[in-house]
Design a protein around this motif. Structure first.
Motif, mmCIF file in Angstrom:
data_model
loop_
_atom_site.group_PDB
_atom_site.id
_atom_site.type_symbol
_atom_site.label_atom_id
_atom_site.label_comp_id
_atom_site.label_asym_id
_atom_site.label_seq_id
_atom_site.Cartn_x
_atom_site.Cartn_y
_atom_site.Cartn_z
ATOM 1 N N LYS A 180 -20.336 65.121 17.148
ATOM 2 C CA LYS A 180 -19.706 65.812 18.265
ATOM 3 C C LYS A 180 -18.632 64.934 18.895
ATOM 4 C CE LYS A 180 -23.472 68.869 19.692
ATOM 5 N NZ LYS A 180 -24.508 69.124 20.724
ATOM 6 N N GLY A 181 -18.921 63.639 19.049
ATOM 7 C CA GLY A 181 -17.958 62.709 19.614
ATOM 8 C C GLY A 181 -16.725 62.570 18.748
ATOM 9 N N ARG A 182 -16.924 62.560 17.429
ATOM 10 C CA ARG A 182 -15.789 62.438 16.514
ATOM 11 C C ARG A 182 -14.925 63.686 16.550
ATOM 12 N NH1 ARG A 182 -15.806 59.976 10.422
ATOM 13 N NH2 ARG A 182 -13.600 60.305 9.997
ATOM 14 N N ARG A 183 -15.569 64.876 16.595
ATOM 15 C CA ARG A 183 -14.793 66.120 16.648
ATOM 16 C C ARG A 183 -13.982 66.191 17.934
ATOM 17 N NH1 ARG A 183 -19.436 68.527 14.320
ATOM 18 N NH2 ARG A 183 -20.185 69.120 16.373
ATOM 19 N N LYS A 184 -14.588 65.741 19.034
ATOM 20 C CA LYS A 184 -13.885 65.750 20.315
ATOM 21 C C LYS A 184 -12.714 64.787 20.299
ATOM 22 C CE LYS A 184 -14.706 65.221 25.285
ATOM 23 N NZ LYS A 184 -15.730 64.909 26.330
ATOM 24 N N LYS A 185 -12.906 63.613 19.667
ATOM 25 C CA LYS A 185 -11.841 62.615 19.563
ATOM 26 C C LYS A 185 -10.687 63.138 18.706
ATOM 27 C CE LYS A 185 -11.068 57.792 18.246
ATOM 28 N NZ LYS A 185 -11.699 56.565 17.699
ATOM 29 N N THR A 240 -37.208 61.260 11.985
ATOM 30 C CA THR A 240 -36.184 62.218 11.564
ATOM 31 C C THR A 240 -35.538 62.920 12.753
ATOM 32 O OG1 THR A 240 -37.299 62.609 9.442
ATOM 33 C CG2 THR A 240 -35.738 64.279 10.177
ATOM 34 N N GLY A 241 -36.349 63.379 13.708
ATOM 35 C CA GLY A 241 -35.811 64.067 14.891
ATOM 36 C C GLY A 241 -34.807 63.225 15.663
ATOM 37 N N PRO A 242 -35.182 62.001 16.079
ATOM 38 C CA PRO A 242 -34.225 61.144 16.794
ATOM 39 C C PRO A 242 -32.982 60.823 15.972
ATOM 40 C CG PRO A 242 -36.451 60.334 17.108
ATOM 41 C CD PRO A 242 -36.542 61.420 16.083
ATOM 42 N N THR A 243 -33.153 60.638 14.647
ATOM 43 C CA THR A 243 -31.987 60.346 13.792
ATOM 44 C C THR A 243 -31.037 61.537 13.756
ATOM 45 O OG1 THR A 243 -33.397 58.940 12.406
ATOM 46 C CG2 THR A 243 -31.245 59.543 11.516
ATOM 47 N N ILE A 244 -31.588 62.740 13.694
ATOM 48 C CA ILE A 244 -30.760 63.952 13.733
ATOM 49 C C ILE A 244 -29.970 64.010 15.043
ATOM 50 C CG2 ILE A 244 -30.854 66.482 13.926
ATOM 51 C CD1 ILE A 244 -33.230 66.393 11.978
ATOM 52 N N GLN A 245 -30.617 63.677 16.148
ATOM 53 C CA GLN A 245 -29.940 63.700 17.449
ATOM 54 C C GLN A 245 -28.795 62.698 17.497
ATOM 55 O OE1 GLN A 245 -33.209 63.083 20.213
ATOM 56 N NE2 GLN A 245 -33.375 65.282 20.600
ATOM 57 N N ILE A 246 -29.017 61.514 16.932
ATOM 58 C CA ILE A 246 -27.974 60.481 16.913
ATOM 59 C C ILE A 246 -26.790 60.934 16.065
ATOM 60 C CG2 ILE A 246 -27.405 58.145 16.122
ATOM 61 C CD1 ILE A 246 -30.329 57.381 16.803
ATOM 62 N N VAL A 247 -27.083 61.453 14.869
ATOM 63 C CA VAL A 247 -26.018 61.929 13.971
ATOM 64 C C VAL A 247 -25.242 63.064 14.622
ATOM 65 C CG1 VAL A 247 -25.553 63.111 11.786
ATOM 66 C CG2 VAL A 247 -27.173 61.212 11.851
ATOM 67 N N ASP A 248 -25.955 63.984 15.263
ATOM 68 C CA ASP A 248 -25.311 65.119 15.927
ATOM 69 C C ASP A 248 -24.394 64.643 17.053
ATOM 70 O OD1 ASP A 248 -24.879 67.907 16.418
ATOM 71 O OD2 ASP A 248 -26.219 67.761 18.138
ATOM 72 N N THR A 249 -24.849 63.668 17.825
ATOM 73 C CA THR A 249 -24.045 63.125 18.925
ATOM 74 C C THR A 249 -22.788 62.446 18.396
ATOM 75 O OG1 THR A 249 -26.038 62.759 20.268
ATOM 76 C CG2 THR A 249 -24.047 61.549 20.898
ATOM 77 N N VAL A 250 -22.934 61.670 17.318
ATOM 78 C CA VAL A 250 -21.784 60.979 16.725
ATOM 79 C C VAL A 250 -20.767 61.988 16.198
ATOM 80 C CG1 VAL A 250 -21.047 59.512 14.806
ATOM 81 C CG2 VAL A 250 -23.073 58.890 16.142
ATOM 82 N N TYR A 274 -25.722 71.494 7.688
ATOM 83 C CA TYR A 274 -26.038 72.874 7.314
ATOM 84 C C TYR A 274 -26.390 73.726 8.539
ATOM 85 C CZ TYR A 274 -31.217 73.340 7.328
ATOM 86 O OH TYR A 274 -32.534 73.476 7.679
ATOM 87 N N LEU A 275 -26.919 73.102 9.599
ATOM 88 C CA LEU A 275 -27.183 73.854 10.822
ATOM 89 C C LEU A 275 -25.883 74.192 11.548
ATOM 90 C CD1 LEU A 275 -30.355 72.084 12.303
ATOM 91 C CD2 LEU A 275 -30.219 74.326 11.225
ATOM 92 N N LYS A 276 -24.942 73.258 11.545
ATOM 93 C CA LYS A 276 -23.655 73.485 12.203
ATOM 94 C C LYS A 276 -22.852 74.572 11.496
ATOM 95 C CE LYS A 276 -23.885 70.428 15.501
ATOM 96 N NZ LYS A 276 -23.941 70.866 16.925
ATOM 97 N N ALA A 277 -23.059 74.712 10.182
ATOM 98 C CA ALA A 277 -22.324 75.729 9.423
ATOM 99 C C ALA A 277 -22.716 77.135 9.862
ATOM 100 C CB ALA A 277 -22.579 75.555 7.932
ATOM 101 N N MET A 278 -23.950 77.287 10.383
ATOM 102 C CA MET A 278 -24.435 78.575 10.896
ATOM 103 C C MET A 278 -24.263 79.691 9.867
ATOM 104 S SD MET A 278 -23.093 78.379 14.859
ATOM 105 C CE MET A 278 -23.950 79.884 15.311
ATOM 106 N N PHE A 279 -24.580 79.371 8.624
ATOM 107 C CA PHE A 279 -24.458 80.359 7.548
ATOM 108 C C PHE A 279 -25.775 81.078 7.304
ATOM 109 C CE2 PHE A 279 -24.591 81.435 2.973
ATOM 110 C CZ PHE A 279 -23.565 82.373 2.957
#
Length: 205
Positions: free
Chosen positions: A192-197, A180-190, A122-127
């Motif tokens: 981003k990596g998938r979108r780049k791939k 929650t914070g570290p888990t959000i960072q891990i999910v966000d990194t994954v 929901y943060l990435k959607a920037m709605f």
């Protein structure tokens, strides 16, 4: 339209993950523990209290940012409350949820992961910014605090309020507070990596 669907989907996944923690009865996240405490002490559903709480925060945020709230906040507030009740009373209430044993702990971890995925989406959607997140941003901007300090201090206050209201606070709540914070960072990194791939694969093909 795609952005709005991602936004709604993210909020729904977040609500379902947090509702799962409530149903497991191992301890809920600070905000949802307070919602349960308000519901059990005063009445009305957790979703109704979510709406009321977000309305109050939206007013405070308007003062912090010194501007009128974005009109999309109305949609965000109503949707947040509806999704909480749909998850709790329309979905999980009819599912057999174990509250003890290894399966319960695995479901607790799943709830944490779902919550993190929902927040990232929901943060990435920037709605539209959720009133809770907007409050953190307002505090950071007004007093120059960093996000981690703002969030930890504010959610500690929420935990104390939940305790006074008899909400489901336990060691699991502290785990959610700090994990929650570290888990959000891990999910966000994954993600981003998938979108780049995927982008690289599209160019190659």
């Amino acid at each position: 339209m795609k952005r709005q669907l991602i936004y709604v989907g993210g909020l729904w996944i977040l609500s379902f993950g947090c509702a799962l923690h409530i149903e497991l009865d191992l301890g809920a996240s600070p905000w949802y523990a307070m919602l349960v405490g308000l519901s059990e002490t005063i009445g009305a559903t957790e979703g109704v209290w979510m709406i009321l709480m977000c309305v109050v925060l939206a007013g405070i945020n308007s003062l912090l940012h010194r501007k009128w709230p974005d009109p999309t906040i109305v949609f965000t507030i109503l949707l947040s409350g509806v999704l909480v009740d749909v998850s709790l009373y329309g979905m999980l209430q009819h599912m057999p949820i174990p509250t003890t044993g290894i399966v319960a702990y695995l479901l607790f971890a799943l709830g944490l992961l779902l919550s993190a995925i929902g927040i990232v989406l929901y943060l990435k959607a920037m709605f539209g910014v959720h009133p809770i997140d907007d409050f953190m941003l307002g505090v950071m901007k007004r007093w120059g605090w960093n996000y981690l300090w703002s969030r930890t201090l504010f959610e500690t206050i929420v935990i104390l309020a939940a305790l006074l209201l008899g909400g489901p606070i336990s060691v699991a709540t502290l785990i959610l507070l700090f994990a929650t914070g570290p888990t959000i960072q891990i999910v966000d990194t994954v993600m981003k990596g998938r979108r780049k791939k995927d982008h690289t694969a599209t160019i190659v093909s």
